[in-house]
Write a protein that holds these residues in place. Sequence first.
Motif, mmCIF file in Angstrom:
data_model
loop_
_atom_site.group_PDB
_atom_site.id
_atom_site.type_symbol
_atom_site.label_atom_id
_atom_site.label_comp_id
_atom_site.label_asym_id
_atom_site.label_seq_id
_atom_site.Cartn_x
_atom_site.Cartn_y
_atom_site.Cartn_z
ATOM 1 N N GLU A 129 1.305 74.261 -22.387
ATOM 2 C CA GLU A 129 1.450 72.808 -22.301
ATOM 3 C C GLU A 129 1.386 72.310 -20.852
ATOM 4 O O GLU A 129 0.791 71.271 -20.563
ATOM 5 C CB GLU A 129 2.766 72.383 -22.949
ATOM 6 C CG GLU A 129 2.941 70.878 -23.010
ATOM 7 C CD GLU A 129 4.253 70.451 -23.658
ATOM 8 O OE1 GLU A 129 4.509 69.237 -23.678
ATOM 9 O OE2 GLU A 129 5.016 71.329 -24.122
ATOM 10 N N ASN A 164 -8.203 68.329 -27.611
ATOM 11 C CA ASN A 164 -6.919 67.698 -27.301
ATOM 12 C C ASN A 164 -5.726 68.620 -27.496
ATOM 13 O O ASN A 164 -4.583 68.170 -27.489
ATOM 14 C CB ASN A 164 -6.761 66.407 -28.121
ATOM 15 C CG ASN A 164 -7.741 65.359 -27.642
ATOM 16 O OD1 ASN A 164 -7.770 65.019 -26.469
ATOM 17 N ND2 ASN A 164 -8.582 64.879 -28.551
ATOM 18 N N THR A 165 -5.991 69.920 -27.644
ATOM 19 C CA THR A 165 -4.883 70.875 -27.737
ATOM 20 C C THR A 165 -4.576 71.427 -26.351
ATOM 21 O O THR A 165 -5.360 71.296 -25.410
ATOM 22 C CB THR A 165 -5.223 72.046 -28.695
ATOM 23 O OG1 THR A 165 -6.372 72.735 -28.199
ATOM 24 C CG2 THR A 165 -5.488 71.539 -30.106
ATOM 25 N N ASP A 166 -3.416 72.042 -26.236
ATOM 26 C CA ASP A 166 -2.974 72.595 -24.952
ATOM 27 C C ASP A 166 -3.913 73.693 -24.481
ATOM 28 O O ASP A 166 -4.304 74.560 -25.259
ATOM 29 C CB ASP A 166 -1.563 73.185 -25.071
ATOM 30 C CG ASP A 166 -0.496 72.120 -25.259
ATOM 31 O OD1 ASP A 166 -0.754 70.948 -24.894
ATOM 32 O OD2 ASP A 166 0.587 72.460 -25.764
ATOM 33 N N ASP A 211 -11.313 69.601 -32.696
ATOM 34 C CA ASP A 211 -9.849 69.682 -32.717
ATOM 35 C C ASP A 211 -9.280 70.481 -31.540
ATOM 36 O O ASP A 211 -8.100 70.405 -31.248
ATOM 37 C CB ASP A 211 -9.349 70.261 -34.046
ATOM 38 C CG ASP A 211 -9.904 71.646 -34.346
ATOM 39 O OD1 ASP A 211 -10.766 72.144 -33.576
ATOM 40 O OD2 ASP A 211 -9.479 72.230 -35.360
ATOM 41 N N LYS A 212 -10.122 71.200 -30.819
ATOM 42 C CA LYS A 212 -9.666 72.008 -29.682
ATOM 43 C C LYS A 212 -9.482 71.155 -28.416
ATOM 44 O O LYS A 212 -8.607 71.427 -27.599
ATOM 45 C CB LYS A 212 -10.706 73.111 -29.412
ATOM 46 C CG LYS A 212 -10.241 74.180 -28.477
ATOM 47 C CD LYS A 212 -9.612 75.284 -29.258
ATOM 48 C CE LYS A 212 -9.458 76.501 -28.387
ATOM 49 N NZ LYS A 212 -8.609 77.493 -29.009
ATOM 50 N N THR A 255 -4.426 69.508 -21.593
ATOM 51 C CA THR A 255 -5.345 69.795 -22.700
ATOM 52 C C THR A 255 -6.652 70.406 -22.202
ATOM 53 O O THR A 255 -6.941 70.403 -21.005
ATOM 54 C CB THR A 255 -5.678 68.497 -23.454
ATOM 55 O OG1 THR A 255 -6.343 67.610 -22.538
ATOM 56 C CG2 THR A 255 -4.431 67.835 -24.035
#
Length: 159
Positions: free
Chosen positions: A125, A119-121, A116-117, A129
Motif C-alpha cells: 500500500e 488501481n490496486t496496490d 482491475d490491476k 497503485t
Amino acid sequence: MNMKNQLKLANRFREVILNGTWIANTNFKDQLENLDYKIATAKFQNLNTISILAQHIHYYIKGITSVLLGGDLEIRDKFSFDFPPVESQQQWDNFLSHFWKDSEEFAKLIETLPDDKLNTDFVEEKYGTYIRNIDGMIEHSYYHLGQIVLIRKMIENQN
C-alpha cells in the motif's frame, strides 16, 4: 480505465524514452543513441553523468518490469545510482541496446495490464497503485531527460 487507457499510458512511456517529441521536443533515444561514450561519461562539476542518469532510469524500468511479470520488487533507491563505469563505446552501445529493448518490453506489459490491476496496490500500500507507479515512472523519466539535455549542452559547449 479500459484497455485503451493502458495503451495511452504505454505510449506516454514510449514518448519519453523511445520516440516522442510532444512534451520535451526530444526523448532518451534521440538524446543518447549516437552519443559518444566520452560525452555520456564526462563529469560536469558535481552533477551526475549522462550515463549514470540513463542507467538510473533503466534501473527503475527493470525493477518495475520485474513486478509486472509477477516477481518481487527488488530495487532500492539507495542503489539506483550505483553502476560500474562505462569504459568504451561498445559498453555504452550495449547498454543502450538493453535500455531500448527493456523499455519496449515495459511498454508492452503496461498495454496488457488488466483493468482491475491498475488501481490496486503496487506490491504494498505504501507504494501506491500500479497506475501511480507507471505515471511516476513517466514523470521521473522526464525529470532526468531534462537533466540529460542540460548536461549534454554544458559539456558540448565546454569543448
